[in-house]
Design an enzyme around this catalytic site. Structure first.
Site, PDB file in Angstrom:
ATOM      1  N   GLU A 238       4.538  -4.905  10.245  1.00 17.18           N
ATOM      2  CA  GLU A 238       4.406  -6.325   9.919  1.00 17.18           C
ATOM      3  C   GLU A 238       2.919  -6.516   9.673  1.00 17.18           C
ATOM      4  O   GLU A 238       2.098  -6.141  10.517  1.00 17.18           O
ATOM      5  CB  GLU A 238       4.882  -7.192  11.088  1.00 17.18           C
TER       6      GLU A 238
ATOM      7  N   THR B 273      -6.113  -0.828  10.320  1.00 20.69           N
ATOM      8  CA  THR B 273      -6.898  -1.883   9.670  1.00 20.69           C
ATOM      9  C   THR B 273      -8.241  -2.097  10.368  1.00 20.69           C
ATOM     10  O   THR B 273      -8.381  -1.793  11.563  1.00 20.69           O
ATOM     11  CB  THR B 273      -6.087  -3.207   9.717  1.00 20.69           C
ATOM     12  N   ASP B 274      -9.188  -2.636   9.631  1.00 26.38           N
ATOM     13  CA  ASP B 274     -10.482  -2.983  10.248  1.00 26.38           C
ATOM     14  C   ASP B 274     -10.357  -4.194  11.176  1.00 26.38           C
ATOM     15  O   ASP B 274     -11.257  -4.477  11.967  1.00 26.38           O
ATOM     16  CB  ASP B 274     -11.547  -3.251   9.175  1.00 26.38           C
ATOM     17  N   GLU B 275      -9.211  -4.911  11.095  1.00 20.16           N
ATOM     18  CA  GLU B 275      -9.072  -6.138  11.893  1.00 20.16           C
ATOM     19  C   GLU B 275      -9.023  -5.847  13.387  1.00 20.16           C
ATOM     20  O   GLU B 275      -9.238  -6.743  14.202  1.00 20.16           O
ATOM     21  CB  GLU B 275      -7.852  -6.935  11.425  1.00 20.16           C
TER      22      GLU B 275
ATOM     23  N   ILE C 152       0.838  -1.209   0.000  1.00 19.74           N
ATOM     24  CA  ILE C 152       0.000   0.000   0.000  1.00 19.74           C
ATOM     25  C   ILE C 152       0.870   1.256   0.000  1.00 19.74           C
ATOM     26  O   ILE C 152       0.606   2.220  -0.734  1.00 19.74           O
ATOM     27  CB  ILE C 152      -0.960   0.001   1.218  1.00 19.74           C
TER      28      ILE C 152
ATOM     29  N   TYR D 121      -1.443 -10.058  15.048  1.00 18.21           N
ATOM     30  CA  TYR D 121      -1.349  -8.901  14.144  1.00 18.21           C
ATOM     31  C   TYR D 121      -2.347  -7.816  14.525  1.00 18.21           C
ATOM     32  O   TYR D 121      -1.981  -6.658  14.744  1.00 18.21           O
ATOM     33  CB  TYR D 121      -1.583  -9.340  12.684  1.00 18.21           C
TER      34      TYR D 121
ATOM     35  N   LYS E 240      -0.310 -13.107   0.496  1.00 18.92           N
ATOM     36  CA  LYS E 240      -1.693 -12.797   0.828  1.00 18.92           C
ATOM     37  C   LYS E 240      -2.614 -13.477  -0.194  1.00 18.92           C
ATOM     38  O   LYS E 240      -2.189 -13.784  -1.318  1.00 18.92           O
ATOM     39  CB  LYS E 240      -1.910 -11.279   0.831  1.00 18.92           C
TER      40      LYS E 240
HETATM   41  P1  NAD Z   1       3.358  -4.708   3.533  1.00 19.32           P
HETATM   42  O1  NAD Z   1       3.718  -5.829   4.449  1.00 19.32           O
HETATM   43  O2  NAD Z   1       3.173  -4.973   2.084  1.00 19.32           O
HETATM   44  O3  NAD Z   1       4.458  -3.549   3.651  1.00 19.32           O
HETATM   45  C1  NAD Z   1       4.978  -3.131   4.879  1.00 19.32           C
HETATM   46  C2  NAD Z   1       6.212  -2.279   4.609  1.00 19.32           C
HETATM   47  O4  NAD Z   1       6.742  -1.871   5.881  1.00 19.32           O
HETATM   48  C3  NAD Z   1       7.342  -3.025   3.882  1.00 19.32           C
HETATM   49  O5  NAD Z   1       7.879  -2.216   2.863  1.00 19.32           O
HETATM   50  C4  NAD Z   1       8.361  -3.275   4.970  1.00 19.32           C
HETATM   51  O6  NAD Z   1       9.705  -3.306   4.482  1.00 19.32           O
HETATM   52  C5  NAD Z   1       8.148  -2.081   5.889  1.00 19.32           C
HETATM   53  N1  NAD Z   1       8.557  -2.352   7.256  1.00 19.32           N
HETATM   54  C6  NAD Z   1       8.233  -3.447   8.019  1.00 19.32           C
HETATM   55  N2  NAD Z   1       8.842  -3.365   9.221  1.00 19.32           N
HETATM   56  C7  NAD Z   1       9.538  -2.198   9.224  1.00 19.32           C
HETATM   57  C8  NAD Z   1      10.340  -1.554  10.189  1.00 19.32           C
HETATM   58  N3  NAD Z   1      10.580  -2.122  11.388  1.00 19.32           N
HETATM   59  N4  NAD Z   1      10.885  -0.345   9.894  1.00 19.32           N
HETATM   60  C9  NAD Z   1      10.645   0.225   8.691  1.00 19.32           C
HETATM   61  N5  NAD Z   1       9.908  -0.357   7.723  1.00 19.32           N
HETATM   62  C10 NAD Z   1       9.362  -1.551   7.998  1.00 19.32           C
HETATM   63  O7  NAD Z   1       2.056  -4.064   4.182  1.00 19.32           O
HETATM   64  P2  NAD Z   1       0.782  -3.398   3.482  1.00 19.32           P
HETATM   65  O8  NAD Z   1      -0.192  -4.459   3.160  1.00 19.32           O
HETATM   66  O9  NAD Z   1       1.232  -2.475   2.419  1.00 19.32           O
HETATM   67  O10 NAD Z   1       0.180  -2.561   4.709  1.00 19.32           O
HETATM   68  C11 NAD Z   1       0.618  -1.232   4.958  1.00 19.32           C
HETATM   69  C12 NAD Z   1      -0.119  -0.689   6.162  1.00 19.32           C
HETATM   70  O11 NAD Z   1      -1.520  -0.690   5.913  1.00 19.32           O
HETATM   71  C13 NAD Z   1       0.082  -1.521   7.439  1.00 19.32           C
HETATM   72  O12 NAD Z   1       0.178  -0.629   8.531  1.00 19.32           O
HETATM   73  C14 NAD Z   1      -1.178  -2.357   7.542  1.00 19.32           C
HETATM   74  O13 NAD Z   1      -1.480  -2.671   8.878  1.00 19.32           O
HETATM   75  C15 NAD Z   1      -2.194  -1.417   6.932  1.00 19.32           C
HETATM   76  N6  NAD Z   1      -3.350  -2.064   6.282  1.00 19.32           N
HETATM   77  C16 NAD Z   1      -3.164  -3.059   5.365  1.00 19.32           C
HETATM   78  C17 NAD Z   1      -4.268  -3.629   4.738  1.00 19.32           C
HETATM   79  C18 NAD Z   1      -4.106  -4.693   3.677  1.00 19.32           C
HETATM   80  O14 NAD Z   1      -5.107  -5.240   3.204  1.00 19.32           O
HETATM   81  N7  NAD Z   1      -2.891  -5.023   3.238  1.00 19.32           N
HETATM   82  C19 NAD Z   1      -5.559  -3.201   5.049  1.00 19.32           C
HETATM   83  C20 NAD Z   1      -5.715  -2.177   6.002  1.00 19.32           C
HETATM   84  C21 NAD Z   1      -4.597  -1.616   6.598  1.00 19.32           C
HETATM   85  P1  TYD Z   2      -5.172 -12.565   3.993  1.00 19.35           P
HETATM   86  O1  TYD Z   2      -4.895 -12.147   2.586  1.00 19.35           O
HETATM   87  O2  TYD Z   2      -4.052 -13.206   4.778  1.00 19.35           O
HETATM   88  O3  TYD Z   2      -5.798 -11.317   4.769  1.00 19.35           O
HETATM   89  P2  TYD Z   2      -6.451 -11.221   6.254  1.00 19.35           P
HETATM   90  O4  TYD Z   2      -6.278 -12.499   6.979  1.00 19.35           O
HETATM   91  O5  TYD Z   2      -5.643 -10.118   6.855  1.00 19.35           O
HETATM   92  O6  TYD Z   2      -7.879 -10.880   6.013  1.00 19.35           O
HETATM   93  O7  TYD Z   2      -6.371 -13.608   3.973  1.00 19.35           O
HETATM   94  C1  TYD Z   2      -7.631 -13.256   3.443  1.00 19.35           C
HETATM   95  C2  TYD Z   2      -8.571 -14.423   3.688  1.00 19.35           C
HETATM   96  O8  TYD Z   2      -8.124 -15.547   2.923  1.00 19.35           O
HETATM   97  C3  TYD Z   2      -8.570 -14.895   5.135  1.00 19.35           C
HETATM   98  O9  TYD Z   2      -9.891 -15.305   5.469  1.00 19.35           O
HETATM   99  C4  TYD Z   2      -7.634 -16.082   5.152  1.00 19.35           C
HETATM  100  C5  TYD Z   2      -7.839 -16.678   3.762  1.00 19.35           C
HETATM  101  N1  TYD Z   2      -6.651 -17.358   3.185  1.00 19.35           N
HETATM  102  C6  TYD Z   2      -6.780 -18.654   2.679  1.00 19.35           C
HETATM  103  O10 TYD Z   2      -7.886 -19.260   2.703  1.00 19.35           O
HETATM  104  N2  TYD Z   2      -5.680 -19.251   2.142  1.00 19.35           N
HETATM  105  C7  TYD Z   2      -4.462 -18.634   2.103  1.00 19.35           C
HETATM  106  O11 TYD Z   2      -3.469 -19.264   1.629  1.00 19.35           O
HETATM  107  C8  TYD Z   2      -4.354 -17.299   2.622  1.00 19.35           C
HETATM  108  C9  TYD Z   2      -3.043 -16.572   2.589  1.00 19.35           C
HETATM  109  C10 TYD Z   2      -5.484 -16.705   3.145  1.00 19.35           C
END
Ligand code: NAD
Ligand code: TYD
Length: 351
Positions: free
Chosen positions: A85, A131-133, A13, A156, A195
């Site tokens: 993370e 996050t909504d989690e 993101i 997480y 993911k």
């Molecule tokens: P991601 O895991 O793809 O990226 C995380 C980034 O943070 C990476 O570039 C990593 O190198 C960096 N990072 C990790 N630990 C670090 C540290 N100690 N110091 C500096 N950099 C560090 O994550 P994402 O999916 O892009 O999520 C980004 C943010 O959005 C997170 O805070 C996550 O909780 C939030 N978020 C994600 C989702 C989703 O669906 N992916 C949804 C809602 C909110």
């Molecule tokens: P994920 O992408 O890990 O996001 P989150 O758990 O943060 O919502 O997983 C999305 C959904 O997919 C979650 O219900 C777990 C499921 N999932 C699988 O069924 N198989 C997989 O290999 C993974 C990574 C996730």
């Protein structure tokens, strides 16, 4: 606010947020700070790396002295904090890493921001991306609103909830000007293939099993990452201090239905007979503490700031699949080395 620190900008993101700010705001100076963990990849921002308003800083937010020194050196007027993370499955095997980065790392940023601007918060902003989690799980009905009580169920989400609480507490205690957004599951280009959606795209390309956890009847609310970046831009500029906004696309899918849709789209794009990729679906052992359903009520951000998603799920998913098919070298680069160890640990004995 001209000097903006974006953390985690080499991740999924964060890279979309960095790109948007660098391209849309040439008079801002954008600093992308990232530790480049397994999830961080500078290829994600290679298109903007030579822009004059962009600087990359390799640093770890868990290192308080480094973070404090960077604030003294650069006087960042605003922070958009995404570094984290982010993978629930990894948090189940190593919760401490999540506390270190998501909780301690966020505190280090809050402290450095507070130290630098303590008597001069006017016009400054600390934007925490969450996050909504944090809200835990829903039953079959209902939506998460900004008033829903926090009830995180995974290490997480517990670490993200803790970080949200600290941001809010710094707002109350030190009057630190913050804003928080809690967004639903994102998907799109550059999504790390651990993911669900990018993992399954990669496995369909390579004819590998599609590991559906449990019975597949878990529900997530999916938002295209570019729309999340647009929401962050809007809240950053127009959101109210000390407020939180939920972000989501009113787009709920059961995992198994989503996987079947993905298989259908990919069969068509790969020229495979209809139904071919669905044969790869394999039900595997469930995730412990698996949240049943997430669904966001995004009416506050819509009514107060006018944000809504720009694409339908079908458009976003087609775009995403095309991106992965056209960027298979990116996929190969990020799925080499350590990734294979993770994959073996998580999946080979899970079936
Ligand atoms: P991601 O895991 O793809 O990226 C995380 C980034 O943070 C990476 O570039 C990593 O190198 C960096 N990072 C990790 N630990 C670090 C540290 N100690 N110091 C500096 N950099 C560090 O994550 P994402 O999916 O892009 O999520 C980004 C943010 O959005 C997170 O805070 C996550 O909780 C939030 N978020 C994600 C989702 C989703 O669906 N992916 C949804 C809602 C909110
Ligand atoms: P994920 O992408 O890990 O996001 P989150 O758990 O943060 O919502 O997983 C999305 C959904 O997919 C979650 O219900 C777990 C499921 N999932 C699988 O069924 N198989 C997989 O290999 C993974 C990574 C996730």
């Amino acid at each position: 606010m001209k000097k903006i620190l974006i953390t985690g900008g080499a991740g999924f993101i964060g890279s979309h947020v960095v790109r948007r700010f660098v391209n849309h705001y040439p008079d801002y100076e954008i600093y992308n700070l990232d530790a480049l963990t397994y999830a961080g990849n500078l290829e994600n921002v290679s298109d903007i790396e030579n822009k004059p308003n962009y600087t990359f800083i390799k640093a770890d937010i868990t290192d308080a002295s480094v973070i404090s020194a960077l604030f003294k050196q650069h006087s960042f007027e605003a922070v958009i904090h995404l570094a984290a993370e982010s993978h629930v499955d990894r948090s189940i095997t190593n919760p401490l890493a999540f506390v270190q980065t998501n909780v301690t790392g966020t505190l280090n940023l809050l402290n450095a921001f507070k130290e630098r601007w303590a008597n001069d918060f006017e016009g400054k902003r600390f934007y925490h991306v969450s996050t909504d989690e944090v809200y835990g799980t829903l039953g079959a009905t209902g939506l998460f609103t900004e008033q829903t009580a926090y009830a995180p169920n995974s290490p997480y989400s517990a670490s993200k909830a803790a970080s949200d609480h600290f941001v809010r507490a710094y707002g109350e205690t030190y009057k630190l000007p913050y804003v928080i957004t809690n967004c639903s599951n994102n998907y799109g280009p550059n999504h790390f293939p651990e993911k669900l959606i990018p993992l399954f795209i990669n496995n369909i390309i390579n004819n590998k099993p599609l590991p559906v956890y449990g019975d597949g009847n878990y529900t997530r609310d999916w938002l295209f990452v570019v729309d999340h970046a647009a929401a962050i831009d809007l809240v950053f500029h127009e959101g109210k201090n000390h407020e939180t906004y939920n972000v989501g696309g009113f787009n709920e899918w059961k995992n198994i239905d989503l996987v079947k849709l993905l298989c259908k789209i990919m069969d068509a794009k790969l020229g495979r007979p209809a139904g071919e990729s669905e044969k790869l679906i394999t039900y595997v052992k469930d995730r412990p503490g698996h949240d049943l359903r997430y669904a966001i009520d995004a009416s506050k951000i819509n009514k107060e700031l006018g944000w809504k998603p720009s694409v339908t799920f079908e458009e976003g998913l087609n775009f995403t699949v095309d991106w992965f098919l056209n960027n298979q070298q990116w996929l190969k680069n990020v799925t080499s080395g350590d990734y294979m160890n993770y994959y073996t640990d998580q999946y080979i004995n899970r079936v």
